[in-house]
Design a protein around this motif. Sequence first.
Motif, mmCIF file in Angstrom:
data_model
loop_
_atom_site.group_PDB
_atom_site.id
_atom_site.type_symbol
_atom_site.label_atom_id
_atom_site.label_comp_id
_atom_site.label_asym_id
_atom_site.label_seq_id
_atom_site.Cartn_x
_atom_site.Cartn_y
_atom_site.Cartn_z
ATOM 1 N N ARG A 139 -13.918 -4.644 6.401
ATOM 2 C CA ARG A 139 -13.727 -5.676 7.413
ATOM 3 C C ARG A 139 -14.626 -5.479 8.625
ATOM 4 O O ARG A 139 -14.757 -6.368 9.447
ATOM 5 C CB ARG A 139 -12.263 -5.699 7.871
ATOM 6 C CG ARG A 139 -11.327 -6.068 6.740
ATOM 7 C CD ARG A 139 -9.864 -5.820 7.133
ATOM 8 N NE ARG A 139 -9.013 -5.935 5.978
ATOM 9 C CZ ARG A 139 -8.324 -7.021 5.667
ATOM 10 N NH1 ARG A 139 -8.392 -8.074 6.436
ATOM 11 N NH2 ARG A 139 -7.584 -7.043 4.594
ATOM 12 N N ARG A 140 -15.198 -4.277 8.734
ATOM 13 C CA ARG A 140 -16.077 -3.962 9.861
ATOM 14 C C ARG A 140 -17.199 -3.070 9.373
ATOM 15 O O ARG A 140 -16.997 -2.242 8.488
ATOM 16 C CB ARG A 140 -15.318 -3.195 10.941
ATOM 17 C CG ARG A 140 -14.107 -3.882 11.496
ATOM 18 C CD ARG A 140 -13.355 -2.890 12.391
ATOM 19 N NE ARG A 140 -11.951 -3.182 12.508
ATOM 20 C CZ ARG A 140 -10.989 -2.670 11.753
ATOM 21 N NH1 ARG A 140 -11.279 -1.827 10.795
ATOM 22 N NH2 ARG A 140 -9.741 -2.988 11.950
ATOM 23 N N LEU A 141 -18.368 -3.221 9.989
ATOM 24 C CA LEU A 141 -19.507 -2.356 9.673
ATOM 25 C C LEU A 141 -20.179 -1.896 10.957
ATOM 26 O O LEU A 141 -20.366 -2.702 11.877
ATOM 27 C CB LEU A 141 -20.562 -3.114 8.861
ATOM 28 C CG LEU A 141 -20.325 -3.337 7.383
ATOM 29 C CD1 LEU A 141 -21.437 -4.221 6.815
ATOM 30 C CD2 LEU A 141 -20.265 -2.029 6.631
ATOM 31 N N PRO A 142 -20.565 -0.629 11.017
ATOM 32 C CA PRO A 142 -21.418 -0.223 12.132
ATOM 33 C C PRO A 142 -22.781 -0.891 11.965
ATOM 34 O O PRO A 142 -23.230 -1.130 10.838
ATOM 35 C CB PRO A 142 -21.523 1.295 11.986
ATOM 36 C CG PRO A 142 -21.082 1.612 10.608
ATOM 37 C CD PRO A 142 -20.260 0.473 10.113
ATOM 38 N N VAL A 143 -23.404 -1.206 13.069
ATOM 39 C CA VAL A 143 -24.707 -1.860 13.064
ATOM 40 C C VAL A 143 -25.736 -0.876 13.617
ATOM 41 O O VAL A 143 -25.550 -0.318 14.700
ATOM 42 C CB VAL A 143 -24.701 -3.143 13.925
ATOM 43 C CG1 VAL A 143 -26.064 -3.824 13.877
ATOM 44 C CG2 VAL A 143 -23.603 -4.098 13.471
ATOM 45 N N LEU A 144 -26.804 -0.663 12.853
ATOM 46 C CA LEU A 144 -27.864 0.253 13.246
ATOM 47 C C LEU A 144 -29.154 -0.506 13.481
ATOM 48 O O LEU A 144 -29.366 -1.576 12.908
ATOM 49 C CB LEU A 144 -28.105 1.300 12.138
ATOM 50 C CG LEU A 144 -26.914 2.090 11.631
ATOM 51 C CD1 LEU A 144 -27.359 3.077 10.554
ATOM 52 C CD2 LEU A 144 -26.194 2.815 12.749
ATOM 53 N N ASP A 145 -30.021 0.068 14.325
ATOM 54 C CA ASP A 145 -31.380 -0.456 14.404
ATOM 55 C C ASP A 145 -32.204 0.309 13.373
ATOM 56 O O ASP A 145 -31.683 1.179 12.675
ATOM 57 C CB ASP A 145 -31.946 -0.365 15.822
ATOM 58 C CG ASP A 145 -32.120 1.059 16.332
ATOM 59 O OD1 ASP A 145 -32.113 2.024 15.531
ATOM 60 O OD2 ASP A 145 -32.287 1.215 17.556
ATOM 61 N N HIS A 146 -33.473 -0.010 13.260
ATOM 62 C CA HIS A 146 -34.266 0.625 12.203
ATOM 63 C C HIS A 146 -34.652 2.070 12.514
ATOM 64 O O HIS A 146 -35.222 2.753 11.663
ATOM 65 C CB HIS A 146 -35.472 -0.239 11.832
ATOM 66 C CG HIS A 146 -35.053 -1.413 11.000
ATOM 67 N ND1 HIS A 146 -34.754 -1.329 9.660
ATOM 68 C CD2 HIS A 146 -34.832 -2.709 11.342
ATOM 69 C CE1 HIS A 146 -34.386 -2.508 9.198
ATOM 70 N NE2 HIS A 146 -34.419 -3.369 10.200
ATOM 71 N N SER A 147 -34.269 2.554 13.699
ATOM 72 C CA SER A 147 -34.398 3.982 14.012
ATOM 73 C C SER A 147 -33.114 4.710 13.628
ATOM 74 O O SER A 147 -32.951 5.885 13.940
ATOM 75 C CB SER A 147 -34.676 4.179 15.507
ATOM 76 O OG SER A 147 -35.888 3.590 15.870
ATOM 77 N N LYS A 148 -32.188 3.963 13.003
ATOM 78 C CA LYS A 148 -30.883 4.461 12.573
ATOM 79 C C LYS A 148 -29.998 4.886 13.745
ATOM 80 O O LYS A 148 -29.186 5.779 13.637
ATOM 81 C CB LYS A 148 -31.023 5.618 11.562
ATOM 82 C CG LYS A 148 -31.702 5.213 10.272
ATOM 83 C CD LYS A 148 -30.712 4.980 9.182
ATOM 84 C CE LYS A 148 -31.403 4.590 7.903
ATOM 85 N NZ LYS A 148 -30.933 5.240 6.750
ATOM 86 N N ARG A 149 -30.162 4.215 14.875
ATOM 87 C CA ARG A 149 -29.302 4.425 16.034
ATOM 88 C C ARG A 149 -28.225 3.340 16.020
ATOM 89 O O ARG A 149 -28.502 2.173 15.749
ATOM 90 C CB ARG A 149 -30.091 4.331 17.333
ATOM 91 C CG ARG A 149 -31.091 5.436 17.521
ATOM 92 C CD ARG A 149 -31.533 5.483 18.980
ATOM 93 N NE ARG A 149 -32.626 6.357 19.267
ATOM 94 C CZ ARG A 149 -32.617 7.672 19.191
ATOM 95 N NH1 ARG A 149 -31.566 8.293 18.770
ATOM 96 N NH2 ARG A 149 -33.678 8.388 19.522
#
Length: 144
Positions: free
Chosen positions: A97-107
């Motif tokens: 139901r939820r996902l962490p969102v990362l940028d392409h630096s994996k932050r």
Amino acid sequence: MKVRDAMTHDVRITNPDETILQAAQTMANLDAGILPVGDHDRLVGMITDRDIAIRGIAKGRGPDTKVRDVMTSEVKYCFDDQEIDEVCRNMGNIKVRRLPVLDHSKRLVGILSLGDIAVAQGNGAAGEALKGISRHGGMHSQTP
């Protein structure tokens, strides 16, 4: 629409060495049921209120139990520049139901929930994902 346009940007992180009491207090203060677990700027897990209840309290573990002992270490995530429709289908397929969102630096840059999607899009995509999540899939387990 991109994930970054719908996600919750203000995200708190807990540490794997914090206690489940500290994690639960943070969740209560945020009115949230999930926290990303980070160690030295790296996402290493997720902990939910359900993890605390099922993997912690129900197994006789006390409030001083470390987050690392009850968290989910297999982290599913999405990227901030992905299309919401694609991520929504994936959420239904992997039953989250939820996902962490990362940028392409994996932050870690945010959290995306079905609620965020429903508010941002209003086109029924969140409902379709929820159908996939809620579909009976056999035995359910809280075992990491």
